[in-house]
Enzyme design. Structure first.
Site, PDB file in Angstrom:
ATOM      1  N   CYS A   1       0.823  -1.214   0.000  1.00 43.93           N
ATOM      2  CA  CYS A   1       0.000   0.000   0.000  1.00 43.93           C
ATOM      3  C   CYS A   1       0.854   1.259   0.000  1.00 43.93           C
ATOM      4  O   CYS A   1       0.493   2.271  -0.614  1.00 43.93           O
ATOM      5  CB  CYS A   1      -0.924   0.002   1.208  1.00 43.93           C
ATOM      6  SG  CYS A   1      -2.074  -1.389   1.234  1.00 43.93           S
TER       7      CYS A   1
ATOM      8  N   ARG B   1      -8.289  -4.394  -1.261  1.00 44.28           N
ATOM      9  CA  ARG B   1      -7.775  -3.227  -1.962  1.00 44.28           C
ATOM     10  C   ARG B   1      -8.629  -3.006  -3.204  1.00 44.28           C
ATOM     11  O   ARG B   1      -8.426  -3.610  -4.236  1.00 44.28           O
ATOM     12  CB  ARG B   1      -6.295  -3.422  -2.275  1.00 44.28           C
ATOM     13  CG  ARG B   1      -5.494  -3.341  -0.985  1.00 44.28           C
ATOM     14  CD  ARG B   1      -4.049  -3.740  -1.020  1.00 44.28           C
ATOM     15  NE  ARG B   1      -3.343  -3.377  -2.220  1.00 44.28           N
ATOM     16  CZ  ARG B   1      -3.035  -4.256  -3.169  1.00 44.28           C
ATOM     17  NH1 ARG B   1      -3.405  -5.504  -3.075  1.00 44.28           N
ATOM     18  NH2 ARG B   1      -2.352  -3.861  -4.204  1.00 44.28           N
TER      19      ARG B   1
END
Length: 225
Positions: A53, A129
């Site tokens: 991330c 995600r």
């Protein structure tokens, strides 16, 4: 804290993004109301201080101006408090030199993540995600989900926005990997003729050099020189 919670029915492409009010690193935001007239990319993360991330946040920031040129804003989301987001931003700046300037939504109870369907079975309480591309009228135009092992391709997300905006503006479709398709290049695809008269008109347009066709149902044209 998220306000104006909706039902937990799965969201679908083509429906309005649910009206929510969220707290972010840049203050309170109303989605999609605060972004009316602009496109918005909302992308989620399972938590702060995660390696994959972190690389994605850096890449989104590096692409931010390219998105802005397409009238498109960015907003992140993870199930952490705003204080954690702020510390993560500081860490990214200190270690990489990149200053994250787009807002990050604080969702410590996972309320927004649940509303958006970002809590998937077998993944515990952490958000998957996801990416929501929302148009300038607040309509969901595309949804993407990624496993934890594979980082997002921000260039592909940019390409998706470019293709969606082009399709909307000119009432066309775009081929695989547009504008670099191996069969028709940067041409765009016309809606298939759905009557005999329209099919005949396509053949006439082809004879006049206005469009090209492989058949009456597969016609395409160049938008840009």
């Amino acid at each position: 804290m998220m306000e104006n919670k909706k039902s937990l029915k799965p969201l679908t492409i083509g429906e309005p993004f649910p009206e929510v009010t969220v707290h972010t690193t840049l203050g309170q935001k109303r989605i999609p109301a605060d972004y009316k007239g602009r496109w918005l990319i909302l992308f989620s993360h399972p938590g702060d201080f995660t390696p994959v991330c972190t690389t994605e946040f850096i890449a989104f920031e590096q692409w931010k101006e390219s998105f802005h040129k397409m009238n498109t804003d960015l907003i992140g989301l993870s199930i952490d408090q705003v204080f954690s987001h702020m510390k993560w931003i500081e860490w990214i700046k200190e270690k990489t030199g990149v200053q994250i300037t787009f807002p990050i939504i604080a969702d410590p109870l996972g309320e927004l993540a649940k509303t958006l369907g970002m809590i998937h079975p077998y993944k515990g309480t952490r958000t998957v995600r996801g990416v929501f591309i929302i148009d300038d009228q607040g309509i969901i135009r595309q949804m993407l989900y990624y496993p934890q092992e594979v980082g997002r391709n921000i260039a592909e997300i940019w390409r998706s926005v470019h293709a969606l905006q082009t399709a909307s503006l000119y009432d066309v479709a775009t081929p695989e990997n547009w504008p670099n398709n191996s069969l028709i290049g940067s041409h765009v695809i016309l809606p298939p003729a759905d009557t005999i008269d329209k099919a005949k008109k396509r053949y006439e347009e082809q004879k006049q050099g206005q469009i090209q066709c492989l058949d009456w149902w597969f016609c395409y044209k160049k938008l840009f020189s």
